[in-house]
Write a protein that holds these residues in place. Structure first.
Motif, mmCIF file in Angstrom:
data_model
loop_
_atom_site.group_PDB
_atom_site.id
_atom_site.type_symbol
_atom_site.label_atom_id
_atom_site.label_comp_id
_atom_site.label_asym_id
_atom_site.label_seq_id
_atom_site.Cartn_x
_atom_site.Cartn_y
_atom_site.Cartn_z
ATOM 1 N N GLN A 116 3.220 -3.416 4.820
ATOM 2 C CA GLN A 116 3.273 -3.387 6.285
ATOM 3 C C GLN A 116 3.333 -4.836 6.765
ATOM 4 O OE1 GLN A 116 3.553 0.462 6.733
ATOM 5 N NE2 GLN A 116 2.900 -0.545 8.599
ATOM 6 N N ASP A 166 -0.440 8.518 7.564
ATOM 7 C CA ASP A 166 0.147 9.844 7.656
ATOM 8 C C ASP A 166 1.664 9.791 7.610
ATOM 9 O OD1 ASP A 166 0.574 8.639 10.069
ATOM 10 O OD2 ASP A 166 -0.258 10.232 11.305
ATOM 11 N N GLN A 167 2.208 8.671 7.121
ATOM 12 C CA GLN A 167 3.654 8.504 7.029
ATOM 13 C C GLN A 167 4.144 8.833 5.624
ATOM 14 O OE1 GLN A 167 5.422 7.389 9.934
ATOM 15 N NE2 GLN A 167 3.411 7.823 10.800
ATOM 16 N N GLU A 168 5.427 9.151 5.556
ATOM 17 C CA GLU A 168 6.028 9.412 4.249
ATOM 18 C C GLU A 168 6.090 8.133 3.423
ATOM 19 O OE1 GLU A 168 9.793 11.211 4.706
ATOM 20 O OE2 GLU A 168 9.029 12.992 5.748
ATOM 21 N N ARG A 188 0.602 3.787 10.256
ATOM 22 C CA ARG A 188 0.995 3.533 11.639
ATOM 23 C C ARG A 188 -0.251 3.177 12.443
ATOM 24 N NH1 ARG A 188 -0.323 7.708 15.138
ATOM 25 N NH2 ARG A 188 -0.873 9.691 14.124
#
Length: 839
Positions: free
Chosen positions: A217, A252-254, A259
């Protein structure tokens, strides 16, 4: 006017270098002293013993471990504050740079050094248990993993080592390309992932099973990541950085990405311009040197929000990673000036901002908390090297007026973003930089000023110049109070001038600042002008009297000031300070003297939060006591004054019968148990026990005289005495202390049936007459008189003296009401005229 700063209860004398917390206390190190806070407010303990600055803290049970830059390692007893153990490490051979307590290792502490070696110590026996040779790189982070005996180690070369300290065996290692490891965190909700922070604000996530990079990130923070922690058994990561932000990320992202879930952040660089947004005074818009525009709530931090950073092209910035564009290349410089309006902010953008060195002004949307859709640029024929310097939005919210460095003043439509004209010949309103623009309430007038020392008045619609004024010096900034029509100008010679836009004349001149004036603001009623300058003073000027009424000195020069629309707070921002300071308006909390300050007045220094510890409550000085305004009892003979008693004391006197009827109990009262003996009572309406003195106990006779059976109350006795002296203050005060029922009983007892006589009735009429003559307690006089006539009107008609007194009282009532009615009619007439003039 006077202000006091709204600051926390306890602050530390130096900058805080590190913090830590256990289940009961929070610890903060500032300089050489470590302070323990209870409930994050009260300092309950101070640990003093270090000779150099403390840089590491670690709570461990009932102990606290602190390490300073000189190599001193001290273990403190938290309860007593005494030293439990002191060790010294030579910074040249073992400079402690990180420490942690391994899980299940009782009384053990693992220390990492900037030389790369690690040591395991037993603090109870003060013995060195084991030394790890290290990996030829300084240790920056030590973090316990979910597995016992396994520790994550971050180094200054960017290497991450997962090491078993019981076996002294390295299980795996990773290397990030962004420099030293600033933070490590292990995920505990299932997936075996470790997160590592970097000085660039990026965070990498490593898969411990596959031993490879899972995801990354970028730009999670604008500066270095200072700390990262996974919430226990939750897919949540909490990070903080030097950009003055704390953020919560949810996974909760693929592909295992995160996020942003929520954040609390302020400016990462000092704010330069602040303005209150809205009419309730609860939100403050702030633009900082970091290029962001943020909104801060004076109610609670959960209402804060960030409007983001200005960008040259929003779509291009969103796709910058795909196109390989650097993070800061598409960002606009810092905001230098902005204006906001509430009128149409739900329909289109309601904020216009000017950026440093940019020809275009940007629009922002407060409700969507984002940058707007338009870049307001002058026509192509304008000078290419120009830059927008100042902006304002009309009161209707439809137009934006923007001044530039080349002397142009342009008008734009905020709904469409189209150019709607400019002022002056050949598009030049001034022969220099435009320093200020303003529009009146009805959009009939536009006022501009520039570096050519001219103040110009233009028709808003026709763009024609009406008049211009020549200033004695170059104006630096301009502020218009639309409701009063007062225009304030701060000049380069450190003086202030106030211009009435109706008469187009200078009505006030102020001098007193010893440095350039950075900003100014009007009070909501337009009576006060508050200025802040480079001489580190905040001054309040009273426009009606033309004098300085308040001045105080701060440690850092104020760069922007803003008065709340409700008049309760003054907000200030200062040089090299990330915070916005709120100052309470003391005139709303109590009486404050507004006497003009002398010419040689030396302001006192007001300490901002974080400068010194505020341990002593503020005491009221003799000067403040002398400045308090005390209102007189009566302003004039032709006026009346109401009492300060609640209305229930006198409005319900005529309805006592109905109130008693409604409050009548359903069941009859139960007689109390007979007392075994009786105590003597004092005669009167209020039952009180009479306790004889020692001398009276022997000589007291058991034969009662006739006077002892008299039921005359204290009020009746005071009224009878007042009839002879002519002063009715004492009986009136006794009535004020009584409730409605007690007042009814007192007035009923004035007649002969109640134990009084006709003389008391006449005395009461004289008391009411004296109250009307003085003009005080006007409401009480009418309330008492109405109940008095209701109770004794029949008996008064048979008494000649009382009838004559009532006739005199009736004449006085009619005369006083005639004066009041004339005053009411005059006030209503003036109010109607003022309303019709506005319409």
């Amino acid at each position: 006017m006077s202000y006091c700063v709204c600051s926390p209860g306890n602050s530390l004398p130096d900058d805080i270098t590190c913090v830590a917390a256990d289940r009961m206390l929070s610890f903060a190190a500032a300089g050489k002293v470590v302070s323990a806070f209870a409930r994050n407010k009260e300092v309950v303990m101070r640990f003093e013993g270090h000779k150099q600055e403390v840089r590491l803290l670690l709570p461990l049970g009932d102990h606290l471990i602190s390490v300073d830059s000189g190599g001193d390692f001290i273990v403190w007893d938290v309860q007593s504050g005494d030293e439990y153990l002191r060790l010294h490490f030579n910074p040249g051979t073992f400079d402690v740079s990180a420490m942690m307590h391994p899980s299940t290792y009782m009384n053990k502490v693992l220390l990492g050094s900037s030389q790369g070696a690690l040591q395991l110590w037993n603090i109870k026996t003060s013995k060195l248990l084991y030394t790890f040779s290290g990996w030829s790189a300084g240790v920056t982070v030590l973090q316990q993993s979910p597995a016992v005996d396994v520790v994550g180690i971050g180094t200054a070369t960017g290497r991450i080592i997962i090491h078993n300290i019981r076996l002294d065996e390295t299980l795996m290692s990773f290397t990030q390309d962004w420099g030293p490891i600033t933070a490590l965190a292990f995920r505990t909700d299932g997936p075996p992932v470790v997160a590592s922070g970097s000085p660039q604000g990026h965070i990498a996530f490593w898969d411990l099973e596959k031993r490879q990079l899972l995801t990354q990130q970028r730009n999670m923070h604008h500066t270095a990541v200072a700390g990262a922690t996974f919430v226990n058994s939750e897919p949540l990561l909490i990070t903080n950085g030097a950009d003055n932000a704390i953020k919560v990320w949810i996974f909760d992202q693929e592909g295992g990405g995160a996020r942003l879930l929520r954040s609390r952040e302020g400016h990462s660089a000092p704010p330069t311009t602040i303005h209150h947004h809205g009419s309730d005074g609860k939100n403050i818009l702030s633009a900082g040197q970091d290029g962001t525009l943020q909104s801060f709530s004076t109610v609670h931090e959960r209402f804060n929000k960030s409007l983001g950073h200005g960008s040259v092209n929003k779509k291009a910035e969103k796709n910058r990673q795909k196109k390989g564009v650097a993070f800061n290349e598409l960002r606009l410089p810092a905001i230098t000036s902005f204006s906001s309006a509430l009128a149409r902010q739900s329909d289109w953008d309601g904020i216009v901002a000017c950026h440093r060195g940019c020809i275009a002004a940007t629009t922002w949307n407060y409700q969507r908390s984002t940058m707007g859709v338009y870049h307001l640029m002058p026509p192509a024929s304008a000078h290419k090297d120009t830059a927008a310097t100042t902006a304002t939005i009309t009161s209707c919210g439809n137009f934006a007026v923007i001044g530039s460095s080349c002397g142009r003043v342009d008008v734009y439509n905020l709904q469409s973003g189209l150019h709607r004209g400019c002022y002056g010949e050949e598009g030049k309103a001034h022969r220099g930089v435009v320093r200020g623009v303003a529009t009146d309430t009805l959009n009939q007038l536009t006022i501009t000023t520039g570096s050519d020392s001219l103040l110009k008045f233009w028709r808003f619609k026709t763009k024609k110049q009406e008049e211009e004024l020549k200033m004695n010096s170059t104006p630096a900034l301009m502020m218009l109070h639309r409701d009063s029509g007062m225009l304030a100008l701060a000049l380069d010679d450190f003086t202030l001038q106030v211009v009435d836009i109706e008469t187009r004349r200078v009505v006030r001149k102020f001098a007193g600042h010893h440095g350039s004036i950075n900003d100014m603001t009007f009070s909501p009623d337009g009576r006060w002008l508050v200025t802040g300058g480079m001489d580190c003073t905040v001054r309040t000027w009273d426009l009606p009297s033309g004098s300085l009424v308040d001045c105080f000195l701060v440690s850092m020069a104020p760069v922007s000031v803003s008065f709340s629309p409700t008049g309760d707070f003054l907000a200030t921002s200062h040089i090299d300070s990330l915070g916005i300071y709120l100052w309470t308006n003391k005139s709303l909390c109590g009486p404050v003297g507004l006497r003009p300050l002398p010419a040689d007045y030396q302001p006192e220094t007001e300490l901002l939060p974080g400068v010194v510890v505020d341990e002593v409550e503020e005491e009221v000085t003799d000067e403040e006591m002398q400045n308090e305004y005390k209102s007189c009892d009566q302003l004039g003979a032709e006026l009346v004054t109401l009492s300060q008693l609640p209305e229930s004391r006198w409005r319900s006197l005529l309805h006592l019968d109905e109130i008693k009827k409604k409050n009548k109990p359903i069941a009859p009262p139960v007689a109390p148990t007979a007392a075994p003996f009786f105590l003597p009572t004092v005669p009167g309406l209020t039952p009180r026990f009479s306790l004889p003195t020692e001398g009276e106990q022997e000589t007291q006779s058991k034969v009662l005289n006739w006077q002892s059976l008299s039921q005359r109350s204290e009020f009746a006795s005071a009224l009878e005495a007042a009839l002879e002296s002519g002063s009715y203050d004492r009986p009136l005060q006794l009535l004020k202390d009584c409730g409605p029922s007690a007042i009814s009983i007192e007035l009923s007892s004035l007649s002969s049936e109640g134990g009084g006589d006709n003389g008391l009735l006449v005395a009461f009429i004289h008391m009411i007459d004296s109250m009307l003559l003085s003009g005080r307690d006007f409401d009480l006089a009418h309330g008492y008189l109405a109940l008095f006539l209701k109770l004794h009107l029949r008996s008064l008609s048979d008494d000649t003296e009382a009838t004559a007194a009532l006739q005199r009282l009736s004449a006085r009532l009619e005369a006083s009401w005639a004066e009041l009615r004339a005053s009411f009619d005059q006030s209503l007439c003036l109010l109607s005229y003022a309303k019709s003039a506005l319409l």
